[in-house]
Design a protein around this motif. Structure first.
Motif, PDB file in Angstrom:
ATOM      1  N   UNK A  15       0.816  -1.217   0.000  1.00  7.67           N
ATOM      2  CA  UNK A  15       0.000   0.000   0.000  1.00  7.67           C
ATOM      3  C   UNK A  15       0.848   1.265   0.000  1.00  7.67           C
ATOM      4  N   UNK A  16       1.819   1.344   0.904  1.00  4.02           N
ATOM      5  CA  UNK A  16       2.634   2.552   1.008  1.00  4.02           C
ATOM      6  C   UNK A  16       3.430   2.804  -0.268  1.00  4.02           C
ATOM      7  N   UNK A  17       4.087   1.765  -0.783  1.00  2.85           N
ATOM      8  CA  UNK A  17       4.903   1.928  -1.987  1.00  2.85           C
ATOM      9  C   UNK A  17       4.049   2.337  -3.177  1.00  2.85           C
ATOM     10  N   UNK A  27       1.034  15.136  -6.284  1.00  2.97           N
ATOM     11  CA  UNK A  27       0.795  15.648  -4.929  1.00  2.97           C
ATOM     12  C   UNK A  27       2.096  16.077  -4.257  1.00  2.97           C
ATOM     13  N   UNK A  28       1.954  16.917  -3.244  1.00  5.10           N
ATOM     14  CA  UNK A  28       3.111  17.338  -2.459  1.00  5.10           C
ATOM     15  C   UNK A  28       3.543  16.203  -1.535  1.00  5.10           C
ATOM     16  N   UNK A  29       4.750  16.307  -1.016  1.00  7.57           N
ATOM     17  CA  UNK A  29       5.257  15.284  -0.107  1.00  7.57           C
ATOM     18  C   UNK A  29       4.393  15.193   1.146  1.00  7.57           C
ATOM     19  N   UNK A  30       3.902  16.330   1.621  1.00 11.48           N
ATOM     20  CA  UNK A  30       3.054  16.331   2.811  1.00 11.48           C
ATOM     21  C   UNK A  30       1.730  15.615   2.542  1.00 11.48           C
ATOM     22  N   UNK A  31       1.153  15.847   1.361  1.00  6.36           N
ATOM     23  CA  UNK A  31      -0.096  15.165   1.000  1.00  6.36           C
ATOM     24  C   UNK A  31       0.126  13.657   0.880  1.00  6.36           C
ATOM     25  N   UNK A  32       1.247  13.272   0.276  1.00  5.36           N
ATOM     26  CA  UNK A  32       1.550  11.851   0.123  1.00  5.36           C
ATOM     27  C   UNK A  32       1.766  11.199   1.485  1.00  5.36           C
ATOM     28  N   UNK A  33       2.496  11.887   2.359  1.00  3.52           N
ATOM     29  CA  UNK A  33       2.740  11.343   3.693  1.00  3.52           C
ATOM     30  C   UNK A  33       1.430  11.099   4.433  1.00  3.52           C
ATOM     31  N   UNK A  35      -1.557  10.742   3.078  1.00  7.59           N
ATOM     32  CA  UNK A  35      -2.315   9.704   2.369  1.00  7.59           C
ATOM     33  C   UNK A  35      -1.865   8.319   2.803  1.00  7.59           C
ATOM     34  N   UNK A  36      -0.558   8.163   3.019  1.00  4.62           N
ATOM     35  CA  UNK A  36      -0.006   6.877   3.448  1.00  4.62           C
ATOM     36  C   UNK A  36      -0.355   6.601   4.905  1.00  4.62           C
ATOM     37  N   UNK A  37      -0.126   7.605   5.763  1.00  4.75           N
ATOM     38  CA  UNK A  37      -0.360   7.408   7.196  1.00  4.75           C
ATOM     39  C   UNK A  37      -1.838   7.305   7.533  1.00  4.75           C
ATOM     40  N   UNK A  38      -2.679   8.032   6.791  1.00  3.54           N
ATOM     41  CA  UNK A  38      -4.128   7.952   7.015  1.00  3.54           C
ATOM     42  C   UNK A  38      -4.798   7.431   5.736  1.00  3.54           C
ATOM     43  N   UNK A  39      -5.365   8.333   4.928  1.00  5.70           N
ATOM     44  CA  UNK A  39      -5.974   7.946   3.650  1.00  5.70           C
ATOM     45  C   UNK A  39      -5.838   9.106   2.661  1.00  5.70           C
TER      46      UNK A  39
END
Length: 258
Positions: A15-17, A27-33, A35-39
């Protein structure tokens, strides 16, 4: 067959990869982070953008599964006892791959445990329902919507085990599984016929796979994209409602203390 396909190499999607790779260009790195940590919905990523990413994944998986199916049709009728089961297994494997990718884009939790190669009952249940949606069964559509609603209200990071294995959703899972058995048997027969003539069978087999896999993947994408679970605005409203309830309980406690 679903269990066997889940154990094939490269069928399980990390999922994360996947989310990092799929969202990297958009997306920005913050958005990706987040999305991975939550949704992705919690990260505020719009359904319109997710649809674009989903279409890229569908095109990739469709091309891959069709090419493999065409290759299995080259030998002809003498090889059918080996090529038909192998082609059907890789077909189901690619159904699992696209189901996972679409689920993760549209804010479903990780479907497989990282440890071991087993598949728990809740995952089996939701994947069966996803396959039911792909084949166009209305009961599976309704059941997936109910499961998504449960997770949306609880902001859950895991599938609702009880509902999928013992609760109100489970009878629909069983009904969908029986229907899917019939449909996969029909597909197995069709794939056998398509591979009967050497070389020409490759074209027919690849075309048959393309014409069935693509609309099924699009059907699942459309359904998952339309659920509140995938909608960032719905997520915001749910968080606001929970916040109001929490503040209300705190106020009641203070008043009670007085």
């Amino acid at each position: 067959m679903l269990l066997a396909a889940a154990k094939l190499p490269s069928v399980r999607i990390n999922r994360e990869a996947y989310l990092r790779s799929a969202l990297a260009r958009h997306c920005s790195e913050d958005e990706i982070r987040r999305a991975v940590e939550e949704t992705p919905a919690a990260a505020g990523i719009t359904v319109e953008l997710l649809d674009k990413v989903a279409n890229d994944s569908i095109r990739y998986e469709t091309a891959k599964v069709s090419a493999l199916s065409a290759a299995a049709g080259i030998p002809g009728i003498l090889a059918l006892p080996a090529t038909v089961p192998a082609d059907l297994a890789q077909y189901v494997g690619h159904m699992l791959r696209i189901a996972q990718k679409l689920a993760y884009l549209y804010s479903w939790p990780d479907l497989f445990d990282d440890e071991g190669d087993g598949v728990d009952d809740a995952t089996m249940g939701v994947l069966t329902l996803f396959f039911g949606v792909m084949f166009g069964t209305q009961s599976a559509n309704m059941a997936v919507g109910k499961v998504a609603g449960m997770m949306s209200k609880q902001v859950a990071k895991k599938l609702p085990q009880k509902a999928l294995t013992k609760g109100v959703i489970y009878p629909i899972v069983k009904k969908s599984a029986a229907y899917l058995g019939v449909q996969m048997t029909k597909q197995s027969f069709a794939k056998g016929v398509s591979k009967a003539i050497p070389v020409i069978g490759a074209v027919v087999s690849g075309g048959l796979t393309f014409s069935t896999y693509l609309p099924m993947a699009k059907r699942l994408k459309k359904h998952l994209a339309g659920l509140p679970l995938a909608d960032p605005s719905h997520r915001v409203m749910e968080e606001e409602r929970r916040g109001r309830r929490s503040r209300g309980r705190a106020r009641d406690v203070r008043l009670g203390g007085r």
